[in-house]
Design a protein around this motif. Structure first.
Motif, PDB file in Angstrom:
ATOM      1  N   LEU A 213       4.061  52.097  49.827  1.00  7.98           N
ATOM      2  CA  LEU A 213       4.714  51.887  48.532  1.00  7.98           C
ATOM      3  C   LEU A 213       5.183  50.456  48.320  1.00  7.98           C
ATOM      4  O   LEU A 213       5.306  50.006  47.182  1.00  7.98           O
ATOM      5  N   ASN A 214       5.446  49.719  49.394  1.00  9.71           N
ATOM      6  CA  ASN A 214       6.133  48.436  49.256  1.00  9.71           C
ATOM      7  C   ASN A 214       5.352  47.209  49.724  1.00  9.71           C
ATOM      8  O   ASN A 214       5.650  46.104  49.284  1.00  9.71           O
ATOM      9  N   ALA A 215       4.418  47.384  50.629  1.00  9.63           N
ATOM     10  CA  ALA A 215       3.742  46.236  51.225  1.00  9.63           C
ATOM     11  C   ALA A 215       2.448  45.891  50.499  1.00  9.63           C
ATOM     12  O   ALA A 215       1.843  46.736  49.836  1.00  9.63           O
ATOM     13  N   GLU A 216       2.024  44.643  50.651  1.00  4.30           N
ATOM     14  CA  GLU A 216       0.705  44.234  50.190  1.00  4.30           C
ATOM     15  C   GLU A 216      -0.336  44.929  51.078  1.00  4.30           C
ATOM     16  O   GLU A 216      -0.313  44.784  52.312  1.00  4.30           O
ATOM     17  N   PRO A 217      -1.252  45.706  50.495  1.00  2.52           N
ATOM     18  CA  PRO A 217      -2.227  46.432  51.311  1.00  2.52           C
ATOM     19  C   PRO A 217      -3.020  45.556  52.272  1.00  2.52           C
ATOM     20  O   PRO A 217      -3.339  45.998  53.387  1.00  2.52           O
ATOM     21  N   ALA A 218      -3.342  44.326  51.879  1.00  2.00           N
ATOM     22  CA  ALA A 218      -4.102  43.450  52.780  1.00  2.00           C
ATOM     23  C   ALA A 218      -3.304  43.136  54.041  1.00  2.00           C
ATOM     24  O   ALA A 218      -3.875  43.027  55.140  1.00  2.00           O
ATOM     25  N   ASP A 219      -1.991  42.995  53.932  1.00  2.00           N
ATOM     26  CA  ASP A 219      -1.154  42.800  55.111  1.00  2.00           C
ATOM     27  C   ASP A 219      -1.174  44.033  55.999  1.00  2.00           C
ATOM     28  O   ASP A 219      -1.153  43.931  57.226  1.00  2.00           O
ATOM     29  N   VAL A 220      -1.208  45.193  55.390  1.00  2.00           N
ATOM     30  CA  VAL A 220      -1.215  46.439  56.161  1.00  2.00           C
ATOM     31  C   VAL A 220      -2.540  46.598  56.904  1.00  2.00           C
ATOM     32  O   VAL A 220      -2.577  47.179  57.990  1.00  2.00           O
ATOM     33  N   VAL A 221      -3.624  46.063  56.357  1.00  2.00           N
ATOM     34  CA  VAL A 221      -4.904  46.079  57.075  1.00  2.00           C
ATOM     35  C   VAL A 221      -4.736  45.407  58.429  1.00  2.00           C
ATOM     36  O   VAL A 221      -5.163  45.934  59.471  1.00  2.00           O
ATOM     37  N   VAL A 222      -4.110  44.233  58.434  1.00  2.00           N
ATOM     38  CA  VAL A 222      -3.906  43.500  59.681  1.00  2.00           C
ATOM     39  C   VAL A 222      -3.052  44.311  60.646  1.00  2.00           C
ATOM     40  O   VAL A 222      -3.376  44.465  61.823  1.00  2.00           O
ATOM     41  N   ALA A 223      -1.944  44.844  60.150  1.00  2.43           N
ATOM     42  CA  ALA A 223      -1.013  45.577  61.001  1.00  2.43           C
ATOM     43  C   ALA A 223      -1.644  46.823  61.596  1.00  2.43           C
ATOM     44  O   ALA A 223      -1.497  47.103  62.794  1.00  2.43           O
ATOM     45  N   VAL A 224      -2.344  47.575  60.771  1.00  5.52           N
ATOM     46  CA  VAL A 224      -2.973  48.806  61.241  1.00  5.52           C
ATOM     47  C   VAL A 224      -4.070  48.499  62.246  1.00  5.52           C
ATOM     48  O   VAL A 224      -4.179  49.153  63.293  1.00  5.52           O
ATOM     49  N   THR A 225      -4.878  47.491  61.954  1.00  3.43           N
ATOM     50  CA  THR A 225      -5.970  47.125  62.855  1.00  3.43           C
ATOM     51  C   THR A 225      -5.436  46.668  64.206  1.00  3.43           C
ATOM     52  O   THR A 225      -6.002  47.009  65.259  1.00  3.43           O
ATOM     53  N   ALA A 226      -4.351  45.914  64.200  1.00  9.64           N
ATOM     54  CA  ALA A 226      -3.759  45.444  65.451  1.00  9.64           C
ATOM     55  C   ALA A 226      -3.244  46.598  66.299  1.00  9.64           C
ATOM     56  O   ALA A 226      -3.270  46.544  67.531  1.00  9.64           O
ATOM     57  N   ASN A 227      -2.806  47.649  65.653  1.00  5.58           N
ATOM     58  CA  ASN A 227      -2.244  48.799  66.363  1.00  5.58           C
ATOM     59  C   ASN A 227      -3.312  49.763  66.876  1.00  5.58           C
ATOM     60  O   ASN A 227      -3.062  50.538  67.807  1.00  5.58           O
ATOM     61  N   PHE A 228      -4.493  49.712  66.285  1.00  2.75           N
ATOM     62  CA  PHE A 228      -5.532  50.693  66.599  1.00  2.75           C
ATOM     63  C   PHE A 228      -5.957  50.680  68.064  1.00  2.75           C
ATOM     64  O   PHE A 228      -6.246  51.739  68.638  1.00  2.75           O
ATOM     65  N   ALA A 229      -6.038  49.491  68.673  1.00  5.79           N
ATOM     66  CA  ALA A 229      -6.531  49.416  70.049  1.00  5.79           C
ATOM     67  C   ALA A 229      -5.639  50.216  70.987  1.00  5.79           C
ATOM     68  O   ALA A 229      -6.138  50.974  71.843  1.00  5.79           O
ATOM     69  N   ALA A 230      -4.331  50.061  70.845  1.00  3.04           N
ATOM     70  CA  ALA A 230      -3.402  50.796  71.701  1.00  3.04           C
ATOM     71  C   ALA A 230      -3.495  52.298  71.441  1.00  3.04           C
ATOM     72  O   ALA A 230      -3.577  53.103  72.376  1.00  3.04           O
ATOM     73  N   TRP A 231      -3.485  52.685  70.162  1.00  4.21           N
ATOM     74  CA  TRP A 231      -3.560  54.105  69.802  1.00  4.21           C
ATOM     75  C   TRP A 231      -4.833  54.736  70.345  1.00  4.21           C
ATOM     76  O   TRP A 231      -4.801  55.831  70.918  1.00  4.21           O
TER      77      TRP A 231
END
Length: 217
Positions: free
Chosen positions: A121-139
């Motif tokens: 609801l609040n973040a720029e979606p392009a920023d969330v792409v980076v954040a989600v992608t960075a987290n994927f390896a650990a998950w």
């Protein structure tokens, strides 16, 4: 930001340093977690997947570019597939549909999807792409470890392990779709330093999820 790919790699390396803080996955690998707590994991995932599915759809709807939209639409589709794999997991751990519905979720386990919903609801979606992608390896690595342990330590079959198998093995085109979304975000000037903050909080909330379960093991 001049080189987001380098930033993403740096962020992934930074987050990887904290992976040892996950106290739950090693316990599962050693067979020291009861089936009751594993059933709690499955019940929590029912709530998480349903929430993340909606969050990714919201991010896709808010995205300014087609590549970012495609990235989140693909993640939403994945959550839909993961949702189908949850009932066999729960059933194998002794929890039927009625028990899943009556289960009361825990705050420590739901912090991650709550934060993703906030970002939707609040973040720029392009920023969330980076954040989600960075987290994927650990998950993904956690899911692979749990899938193996469920088979070797707990005797679960392929159908019961399908949920964790799904996240342990991303689609073949996952890197290409993520790269296209990142490139689009760079070209449009939409990716900011906030992406790093989002990624670090993602990792912290994920560790909170696992360690909330570890406290009950």
């Amino acid at each position: 930001m001049a080189n987001v790919q380098d930033f993403l790699t740096s962020l992934q390396e930074e987050l990887a340093l904290n992976e040892g803080d996950n106290r739950f996955v090693p316990l599962v690998q050693e067979g020291r977690v009861s089936r009751t707590v594993l059933a709690v994991l499955a019940a929590e995932e029912h709530r998480i997947v349903a929430s993340d599915w909606r969050s990714f759809l919201t991010l896709a709807g808010r995205a300014q570019g087609s590549a970012v939209r495609e990235f989140f639409a693909g993640l939403a589709q994945g959550e839909g597939m993961a949702w189908q794999a949850l009932p066999p997991l729960s059933a194998a751990l002794g929890m039927d549909a009625a028990a899943v519905r009556s289960y009361r979720p825990q705050a420590g386990c739901q912090a991650y999807p709550a934060y993703l919903a906030w970002l939707a609801l609040n973040a720029e979606p392009a920023d969330v792409v980076v954040a989600v992608t960075a987290n994927f390896a650990a998950w993904g690595s956690y899911c692979a470890a749990i899938a193996e342990a469920l088979r070797t330590r707990y005797g679960l079959d392929d159908e019961a392990c399908a949920f964790f198998d799904f996240f342990a093995s991303p689609p073949p085109d996952a890197d290409e779709v993520a790269s296209a979304a990142l490139h689009e975000g760079i070209e449009a000037g939409l990716i900011t330093d906030a992406a790093g903050e989002y990624g670090r909080l993602f990792q912290n909330f994920e560790l909170m999820f696992w360690n909330t379960l570890a406290d009950q093991a």
